[in-house]
Design a protein around this motif. Structure first.
Motif, short mmCIF file in Angstrom:
data_model
loop_
_atom_site.label_atom_id
_atom_site.label_comp_id
_atom_site.label_asym_id
_atom_site.label_seq_id
_atom_site.Cartn_x
_atom_site.Cartn_y
_atom_site.Cartn_z
N ASN A 41 0.82 -1.21 0.00
CA ASN A 41 0.00 0.00 0.00
C ASN A 41 0.85 1.27 0.00
N ARG A 42 2.18 1.08 -0.17
CA ARG A 42 3.09 2.24 -0.27
C ARG A 42 3.92 2.12 -1.53
N ASP A 43 4.37 3.26 -2.04
CA ASP A 43 5.27 3.24 -3.19
C ASP A 43 6.73 3.32 -2.77
N HIS A 44 6.97 3.16 -1.45
CA HIS A 44 8.34 3.19 -0.94
C HIS A 44 8.52 2.06 0.07
N PHE A 45 9.79 1.69 0.24
CA PHE A 45 10.16 0.72 1.27
C PHE A 45 10.51 1.49 2.53
N LEU A 46 9.92 1.10 3.65
CA LEU A 46 10.14 1.81 4.90
C LEU A 46 11.24 1.12 5.69
N TYR A 47 12.36 1.82 5.84
CA TYR A 47 13.49 1.28 6.60
C TYR A 47 13.34 1.75 8.05
N TYR A 48 12.69 0.91 8.86
CA TYR A 48 12.31 1.30 10.21
C TYR A 48 13.47 1.73 11.09
N PRO A 49 14.66 1.09 11.01
CA PRO A 49 15.73 1.51 11.91
C PRO A 49 16.17 2.96 11.76
N ALA A 50 15.83 3.60 10.65
CA ALA A 50 16.25 4.99 10.43
C ALA A 50 15.14 6.00 10.71
N THR A 85 -7.26 -6.92 1.24
CA THR A 85 -8.15 -6.98 2.40
C THR A 85 -8.56 -8.39 2.79
N SER A 86 -8.57 -9.33 1.84
CA SER A 86 -9.00 -10.69 2.17
C SER A 86 -8.48 -11.67 1.13
N PHE A 87 -8.65 -12.96 1.43
CA PHE A 87 -8.28 -13.99 0.46
C PHE A 87 -9.23 -15.17 0.59
N ASP A 88 -9.33 -15.93 -0.50
CA ASP A 88 -10.19 -17.11 -0.53
C ASP A 88 -9.30 -18.32 -0.84
N PRO A 89 -9.00 -19.13 0.17
CA PRO A 89 -8.09 -20.26 -0.06
C PRO A 89 -8.67 -21.34 -0.98
N LYS A 90 -9.99 -21.41 -1.10
CA LYS A 90 -10.59 -22.39 -1.99
C LYS A 90 -10.46 -21.97 -3.44
N ILE A 94 -7.03 -13.37 -4.02
CA ILE A 94 -7.01 -12.29 -3.04
C ILE A 94 -7.94 -11.20 -3.54
N THR A 95 -8.43 -10.39 -2.60
CA THR A 95 -9.28 -9.25 -2.94
C THR A 95 -8.67 -7.99 -2.38
N THR A 96 -8.63 -6.93 -3.18
CA THR A 96 -8.05 -5.67 -2.75
C THR A 96 -9.13 -4.72 -2.24
N ALA A 97 -8.70 -3.60 -1.67
CA ALA A 97 -9.64 -2.60 -1.15
C ALA A 97 -10.50 -2.00 -2.24
#
Length: 413
Positions: A41-50, A85-90, A94-97
Motif C-alpha cells: 500500500n506504499r510506493d516506498h520501502f520503509l526502513y524502520y531503523p532509520a 483486504t482478504s483472500f479465498d483459499p478455496k 485475493i481481494t483488494t480494497a
C-alpha cells in the motif's frame, strides 16, 4: 507448494512491502519459473531503523526508499500499489480494497504490525508516532509549529516506550530541538525529555548490563529515565503516569504494536499463538498454499528486521528447491534464521545520540564511537539486504544533516 514444470510458471503473490516481503521478492524474482507479484500500500520501502533519524532531522530517503530503487535489478517482479483486504483459499484468490481479485498459486503474507494503544484514553487522539512517514511528518510539523507559536521550546517532552526506537529517539530529541530553535533564531531554554517505560528497566530484550550502560548514557544526554511506570491517559496538555499529570503537549508513543488487522479479519483461516501471531510450520506454512513471514509469524524472534529478511530468503530458497524437484530442506525448529540464537537473541546495536552506540554480541559489549560505526555499517548491510549494492550505497550516504524547510516543515527527499 508443488513442484513447477518447465512449461508452467507459478504465480506467487506476496502481500507486504517490508523486509520479509521485499527480500523474498528479490530472491525469487530472478527465477524465470515464477511469476512474482508484490502488493504494497506504499510506493516506498520503509526502513524502520532509520525512522528515529528522519524524525530528528535526517534525510527522508534514509527511511523511505523508493520501490524503484529496491526492485531496480528484478524487473520480473510486478509491483502493485493496492491494499489487500482478504483472500479465498478455496478459489486461490485475493481481494483488494478496490474490489479487484487476483489469482495465486501460492500466497505469501508479510504485512507487518500496526500501532496498539492498549485502550489507554487519549493516546490515539493526542500522541504522536514515528512508525510511518506520515507520522514522522506530523511530529516534525508539530515541533516546529509549537516553537513558532510559543516563541520557545516546551519545558517537557514525553517519549513512551523504552525499546530501541524509544531510546534512539529520546537520545536524539534534545539536540534536534535545540537545532530547530537556532534556525528560528529563538534562544534555547532548558527542556526535559522523559523516557517512560512500564517494564522494570529499559531495553528489556538486552542484558541488564547493556540496559544499565545505555540508561547512564541517556541521563548524560539529559534524558530522564522513568521505569516501572504506567501510562494511564493522555490529554492535549499532559500525560497521566501513575496518577500524576506530567505537563506536556508532545507525547511520542513508541511502546505498543499489534499484529496486522488483516489476520483477525481473516481469522477463520489461521491458528494464533498467545502473542496473537500466526502459527506456522518449519517452512512458514500457515494453511494450504499460504505462508506467513516476518512480524506476523509466531516464531521466537519475529519482530526483528534481520529475522524478517532471513524469513524471506529462506522461503525463496525453499520454493526454488521445490521447483527443482528436491525434497524440502530440513529445518531445525520453526525459526528459519541464518544464525544461531545466542542467549536471548541475535546481536543488537543501539545508537544513543550522535557518534555513540552500544553493541551487544554474546558476552561482548562495545560502546562509543567504534560501536556507532558498527551501527552505520549494519545500516548499510540492512539496505543491501533489500536493494542492489549501488542503490544501497546511495541511500546510506544520503545527507544526514538537518533538512527541514522551516517555512513549510516539509520533509525533503
Amino acid at each position: 507448494m508443488t513442484s513447477t514444470t518447465k512449461d508452467v510458471r507459478k504465480k506467487v503473490i506476496i502481500v507486504g512491502g517490508g523486509f520479509a516481503g521485499v527480500s523474498m521478492a528479490r530472491h525469487l524474482g530472478h527465477d524465470a519459473r515464477f511469476d512474482v507479484q508484490l502488493f504494497s500500500n506504499r510506493d516506498h520501502f520503509l526502513y524502520y531503523p532509520a525512522l528515529y533519524g528522519t524524525a530528528t532531522g535526517h534525510s527522508a530517503i534514509e527511511s523511505a526508499v523508493p520501490m524503484d530503487f529496491v526492485l531496480y535489478d528484478v524487473p520480473r517482479v510486478a509491483l502493485t500499489k493496492q491494499e489487500v483486504t482478504s483472500f479465498d483459499p478455496k478459489k486461490h484468490t485475493i481481494t483488494t480494497a478496490t474490489g479487484e481479485t487476483h489469482h495465486y498459486d501460492t500466497l505469501v503474507l508479510a504485512l507487518g504490525v500496526v500501532t496498539s494503544y492498549f485502550g489507554i484514553p487519549g493516546l490515539e487522539e493526542y500522541s504522536y508516532g514515528i512508525k510511518s512517514m506520515e507520522e514522522v511528518a506530523r511530529l516534525r510539523s508539530h515541533l516546529h509549529d509549537e516553537l513558532v507559536k510559543n516563541g520557545r521550546l516546551e519545558k517537557e517532552y514525553a517519549v513512551v516506550g523504552a525499546g530501541p526506537t524509544g531510546v534512539e529517539l529520546a537520545a536524539s530529541l534534545t539536540s534536534y530541538l535545540r537545532r530547530i530553535a537556532r534556525m528560528h533564531r529563538i534562544k534555547p531554554t532548558k527542556i526535559k525529555i522523559n523516557l517512560i517505560e512500564a517494564a522494570p528497566r529499559i531495553l528489556p530484550r538486552m542484558t541488564e548490563t547493556a540496559s544499565d550502560m545505555i540508561a547512564k548514557r541517556l541521563r548524560k544526554l539529559g534524558v530522564t529515565v522513568m521505569t516501572g511506570k504506567t501510562v494511564q491517559a493522555d490529554t492535549p496538555t499532559s500525560l497521566v503516569v501513575d496518577g500524576k499529570a506530567l505537563p506536556t503537549e508532545t507525547t511520542i508513543w513508541t511502546a505498543g504494536v499489534a499484529n496486522h488487522p488483516f489476520f483477525q479479519k481473516n481469522s477463520e483461516h489461521f491458528t494464533f499463538d498467545k502473542r496473537h501471531k500466526v502459527v506456522v510450520d518449519d517452512h512458514m506454512l500457515a494453511t494450504k498454499d499460504v505462508y506467513v513471514l516476518g512480524d506476523n509469524a509466531g516464531t521466537e524472534y519475529s519482530g526483528l528486521a534481520e529475522v524478517a529478511v532471513s524469513d524471506g530468503v529462506f522461503l525463496a530458497k525453499h520454493f526454488i528447491r521445490l521447483a527443482d524437484g528436491k525434497l524440502p530442506k530440513p529445518n531445525k525448529g520453526p525459526h528459519p534464521i541464518p544464525f544461531i540464537p545466542i542467549g536471548k537473541g541475535p546481536s543488537v546495536v543501539i545508537p544513543v545520540g550522535e557518534h555513540w552506540a552500544l553493541v551487544e554480541y554474546k558476552q561482548l559489549v562495545i560502546t562509543g564511537l567504534l560501536a556507532w560505526w558498527i551501527r552505520r555499517a549494519a545500516d548499510f548491510l540492512g539496505y543491501w539486504d533489500v536493494m542492489p549494492f549501488f542503490m544501497a550505497l546511495t541511500v546510506w550516504t544520503a545527507d544526514r544533516s538537518e533538512v527541514t524547510d522551516c517555512a513549510t516543515c516539509r520533509l525533503k527527499t
